[in-house]
Design a protein around this motif. Structure first.
Motif, PDB file in Angstrom:
ATOM      1  N   ASP A 152       1.291  -0.716  -7.932  1.00 39.05           N
ATOM      2  CA  ASP A 152       0.872   0.677  -8.335  1.00 39.05           C
ATOM      3  C   ASP A 152      -0.269   0.177  -8.225  1.00 39.05           C
ATOM      4  OD1 ASP A 152       0.477   3.247  -8.306  1.00 39.05           O
ATOM      5  OD2 ASP A 152       1.872   3.459  -9.230  1.00 39.05           O
TER       6      ASP A 152
ATOM      7  N   GLU B  58      -3.024   2.160  -8.235  1.00 38.80           N
ATOM      8  CA  GLU B  58      -3.219   3.581  -8.833  1.00 38.80           C
ATOM      9  C   GLU B  58      -3.368   3.903 -10.045  1.00 38.80           C
ATOM     10  OE1 GLU B  58      -2.909   8.785  -7.725  1.00 38.80           O
ATOM     11  OE2 GLU B  58      -1.673   7.388  -6.426  1.00 38.80           O
ATOM     12  N   ASN B  59      -1.885   3.589 -10.711  1.00 37.65           N
ATOM     13  CA  ASN B  59      -1.590   3.423 -11.867  1.00 37.65           C
ATOM     14  C   ASN B  59      -1.658   2.668 -13.029  1.00 37.65           C
ATOM     15  OD1 ASN B  59       0.020   6.725 -12.324  1.00 37.65           O
ATOM     16  ND2 ASN B  59       1.056   5.882 -10.485  1.00 37.65           N
TER      17      ASN B  59
ATOM     18  N   GLY C 147       2.312   3.866  -3.939  1.00 39.23           N
ATOM     19  CA  GLY C 147       1.737   4.842  -4.388  1.00 39.23           C
ATOM     20  C   GLY C 147       0.315   5.579  -3.480  1.00 39.23           C
ATOM     21  N   SER C 148      -1.152   5.900  -3.602  1.00 42.59           N
ATOM     22  CA  SER C 148      -1.847   6.003  -3.098  1.00 42.59           C
ATOM     23  C   SER C 148      -2.544   4.670  -1.778  1.00 42.59           C
ATOM     24  CB  SER C 148      -3.457   6.972  -3.352  1.00 42.59           C
ATOM     25  OG  SER C 148      -2.989   8.108  -4.398  1.00 42.59           O
ATOM     26  N   TYR C 149      -2.538   4.134  -2.244  1.00 42.61           N
ATOM     27  CA  TYR C 149      -2.814   3.050  -1.714  1.00 42.61           C
ATOM     28  C   TYR C 149      -2.090   2.038  -1.273  1.00 42.61           C
ATOM     29  CZ  TYR C 149      -6.829   3.522  -3.978  1.00 42.61           C
ATOM     30  OH  TYR C 149      -7.951   5.259  -5.372  1.00 42.61           O
ATOM     31  N   THR C 150      -1.318   1.965   0.224  1.00 36.88           N
ATOM     32  CA  THR C 150      -0.040   1.278   0.322  1.00 36.88           C
ATOM     33  C   THR C 150      -0.651  -0.119   1.177  1.00 36.88           C
ATOM     34  OG1 THR C 150      -0.338   2.328   2.760  1.00 36.88           O
ATOM     35  CG2 THR C 150       0.759   3.753   0.859  1.00 36.88           C
TER      36      THR C 150
END
Length: 326
Positions: free
Chosen positions: A103, A105-106, A165-168
């Motif tokens: 993840d 983003e986190n 998350g936002s980056y797959t």
């Protein structure tokens, strides 16, 4: 060509020794042993990458194994460092099994454990970026102009990687070990311009080694929420796997199996000097080793190679080359 040989992790061994002196029902004991296991698994994965790197080794492809450098008041530990006339490459190996979720983003990597807990760690490219910045800082001091790239191979045969998350899409520096050789070859054949003379590489490698430091152990008791009062004194018996040795007949002998254990008292001193304080007084040594006579403690500490300092009644002893962080 290898310019720096691998050294086994002190931290894994130290955590295992510390766990001996903790109550069985203390959660920190399980956590310590789990982290030690992760470190040892990582060493196994690093050795797999060793084998994939060796065919590339040459006078223009120098390989450093397990280097630790100072950075931002702490340290960075680089599993593999490659030096070529065109680039430097840091390799951060991950030997993790199962379904690993990344993840970005986190800024986390995590995996659900069979017991329901969640194993979490820093997102690997962020760790690699820290290594890159630390290495560039050293290169700047050396007046070396080399770009630094990173590869992050996952070496366990059962690992399944998923970007969430936002980056797959997985970052391009991440790969499974089966694709590591291809990734490395692509970098070597990418046509990067030569930055330094091949003849200068050995000197750069030798200078780089002068910047290395010993592995550090940071704030372990605080990080695992362990108080000093929870440490159990005693000397370990390798046969019974208990803190069951007492000083009798001028040696440590197990009260359970009666076997002698002449060296394991040094592990007890190591635990105190590594995790509690960088020095130990005679009274503290007597408590940790369950001794009654000050003279016995003094003789044993000198026999263990500890360095005495202060020439007064308040004499202390310390490890000659401490691995503790200030």
């Amino acid at each position: 060509m290898i310019f720096h040989e691998r050294k086994p992790s002190i931290r894994a061994h130290a955590y295992e020794l510390l766990s001996r002196h903790l109550p069985e029902n203390l959660p920190a004991k399980t956590s310590l042993l789990k982290e030690a296991s992760i470190i040892r698994a990582g060493e196994f994965g690093e050795k797999l990458i060793d084998q994939l790197l060796l065919p590339f080794g040459s006078d223009e492809f120098l390989i450093g194994l397990n280097l630790t450098f100072p950075f931002d008041g702490e340290t960075i530990q680089i599993d593999h460092l490659v030096l070529t006339p065109s680039f430097a490459l840091t390799i951060e190996t991950k030997h993790i099994k199962g379904h690993v979720k990344l993840d970005l983003e986190n800024e986390q990597m995590y995996r659900h454990e069979p017991d329901g807990s969640i194993f979490t760690s820093t997102h690997p490219p962020l760790q690699a970026e820290r290594h890159r910045k630390g290495l560039l800082q050293i290169f700047n001091k050396m007046n070396v102009d080399l770009p630094v790239y990173s590869l992050i191979p996952f070496t366990h045969s059962t690992v399944h990687l998923e970007a969430v998350g936002s980056y797959t899409v997985l970052p391009q520096e991440i790969c499974r070990s089966g694709r590591f050789t291809m990734k490395l070859r692509e970098l070597c054949e990418s046509g990067l311009p030569q930055k330094i003379s091949p003849l200068a590489l050995p000197q750069i490698a030798d200078t780089l080694k002068t910047y290395t430091v010993n592995e550090k152990i940071y704030h372990t008791l605080d990080r695992f929420n362990i108080s000093k009062s929870q440490l159990i004194p005693g000397v370990w018996c390798h046969f019974c796997s208990e803190l069951s040795c007492i000083w009798t007949g001028r040696r440590f002998r197990c009260q359970l199996c009666r076997e002698p254990n002449d060296e394991t008292y040094q592990d007890t001193l190591f635990v105190y000097l590594t995790f509690v304080s960088e020095s130990i007084a005679n009274k503290q040594a007597r408590i940790m080793l369950n001794l009654t006579r000050p003279g016995t403690a003094r003789i044993l500490m000198l026999k263990a190679g500890l360095e005495p300092f202060h020439k007064t009644s308040k004499r202390f002893y310390r490890i000659r080359k401490s691995i503790r962080a200030n």
